[in-house]
Design a protein around this motif. Structure first.
Motif, PDB file in Angstrom:
ATOM      1  N   LEU A  19       0.851  -1.180   0.000  1.00 19.51           N
ATOM      2  CA  LEU A  19       0.000   0.000   0.000  1.00 19.51           C
ATOM      3  C   LEU A  19       0.886   1.229   0.000  1.00 19.51           C
ATOM      4  O   LEU A  19       1.956   1.230   0.613  1.00 19.51           O
ATOM      5  N   THR A  20       0.472   2.285  -0.670  1.00 17.54           N
ATOM      6  CA  THR A  20       1.221   3.530  -0.596  1.00 17.54           C
ATOM      7  C   THR A  20       1.058   4.106   0.803  1.00 17.54           C
ATOM      8  O   THR A  20       0.151   3.724   1.547  1.00 17.54           O
ATOM      9  N   ALA A  21       1.918   5.028   1.165  1.00 16.63           N
ATOM     10  CA  ALA A  21       1.934   5.591   2.520  1.00 16.63           C
ATOM     11  C   ALA A  21       0.620   6.274   2.884  1.00 16.63           C
ATOM     12  O   ALA A  21       0.251   6.320   4.055  1.00 16.63           O
ATOM     13  N   HIS A  22      -0.112   6.751   1.895  1.00 14.79           N
ATOM     14  CA  HIS A  22      -1.353   7.469   2.168  1.00 14.79           C
ATOM     15  C   HIS A  22      -2.604   6.615   1.974  1.00 14.79           C
ATOM     16  O   HIS A  22      -3.714   7.143   1.985  1.00 14.79           O
ATOM     17  N   THR A  23      -2.442   5.298   1.814  1.00 17.31           N
ATOM     18  CA  THR A  23      -3.580   4.408   1.594  1.00 17.31           C
ATOM     19  C   THR A  23      -3.890   3.612   2.853  1.00 17.31           C
ATOM     20  O   THR A  23      -2.996   3.064   3.484  1.00 17.31           O
ATOM     21  N   VAL A  24      -5.163   3.580   3.189  1.00 18.67           N
ATOM     22  CA  VAL A  24      -5.625   2.732   4.280  1.00 18.67           C
ATOM     23  C   VAL A  24      -6.660   1.773   3.710  1.00 18.67           C
ATOM     24  O   VAL A  24      -7.313   2.062   2.710  1.00 18.67           O
ATOM     25  N   THR A  25      -6.795   0.642   4.344  1.00 19.23           N
ATOM     26  CA  THR A  25      -7.751  -0.356   3.891  1.00 19.23           C
ATOM     27  C   THR A  25      -8.499  -0.910   5.090  1.00 19.23           C
ATOM     28  O   THR A  25      -7.970  -0.963   6.203  1.00 19.23           O
TER      29      THR A  25
ATOM     30  N   LEU B   9      -5.772  -9.277  -3.039  1.00 21.08           N
ATOM     31  CA  LEU B   9      -4.940  -8.174  -2.567  1.00 21.08           C
ATOM     32  C   LEU B   9      -4.189  -8.567  -1.301  1.00 21.08           C
ATOM     33  O   LEU B   9      -3.001  -8.275  -1.158  1.00 21.08           O
ATOM     34  N   GLN B  10      -4.862  -9.256  -0.395  1.00 20.68           N
ATOM     35  CA  GLN B  10      -4.221  -9.710   0.840  1.00 20.68           C
ATOM     36  C   GLN B  10      -3.026 -10.611   0.513  1.00 20.68           C
ATOM     37  O   GLN B  10      -1.945 -10.455   1.092  1.00 20.68           O
ATOM     38  N   CYS B  11      -3.197 -11.529  -0.420  1.00 21.50           N
ATOM     39  CA  CYS B  11      -2.106 -12.430  -0.814  1.00 21.50           C
ATOM     40  C   CYS B  11      -0.959 -11.651  -1.442  1.00 21.50           C
ATOM     41  O   CYS B  11       0.216 -11.889  -1.126  1.00 21.50           O
ATOM     42  N   LEU B  12      -1.280 -10.726  -2.325  1.00 20.38           N
ATOM     43  CA  LEU B  12      -0.246  -9.947  -2.998  1.00 20.38           C
ATOM     44  C   LEU B  12       0.504  -9.047  -2.025  1.00 20.38           C
ATOM     45  O   LEU B  12       1.719  -8.914  -2.113  1.00 20.38           O
ATOM     46  N   LEU B  13      -0.209  -8.455  -1.081  1.00 19.20           N
ATOM     47  CA  LEU B  13       0.445  -7.606  -0.087  1.00 19.20           C
ATOM     48  C   LEU B  13       1.307  -8.431   0.875  1.00 19.20           C
ATOM     49  O   LEU B  13       2.249  -7.911   1.466  1.00 19.20           O
ATOM     50  N   ALA B  14       0.980  -9.723   1.008  1.00 19.07           N
ATOM     51  CA  ALA B  14       1.761 -10.616   1.868  1.00 19.07           C
ATOM     52  C   ALA B  14       3.027 -11.115   1.175  1.00 19.07           C
ATOM     53  O   ALA B  14       3.806 -11.867   1.768  1.00 19.07           O
TER      54      ALA B  14
END
Length: 86
Positions: free
Chosen positions: A5-11, A39-44
């Motif tokens: 996630l970019t620094a300004h993105t929240v989920t 997305l969870q898998c990719l961010l992991a």
């Protein structure tokens, strides 16, 4: 390619999947349960190829179609400034 996630993105998770919000622009994206899991898998740290193989088996779709769908999702999130890749 590793996503983050970019620094300004929240989920946050929702009943329907997840929402990503850019605190910089106020833009947000809503993804369904499948998109949220991808997305969870990719961010992991999983690659698009790894997630595509899992989705192909799980949802009985062609691996090429799973890769295409995941690439479209990541491209759209990147162009929206919500995620970035290494």
């Amino acid at each position: 390619m590793t996503l983050r996630l970019t620094a300004h993105t929240v989920t946050t998770e929702t009943d329907d999947g997840a929402v990503l919000l850019s605190q910089r622009t106020g833009d947000y994206w809503q993804v369904n349960h499948t998109g949220a899991y991808a997305l969870q898998c990719l961010l992991a740290g999983h690659t698009v190829e790894q997630v595509a193989e899992e989705f192909a088996a799980r949802y009985d779709i062609a691996p090429a179609q799973a890769r295409e769908d995941l690439t479209a999702l990541t491209d759209q999130l990147r162009s929206s400034g919500l995620v970035e890749a290494d």
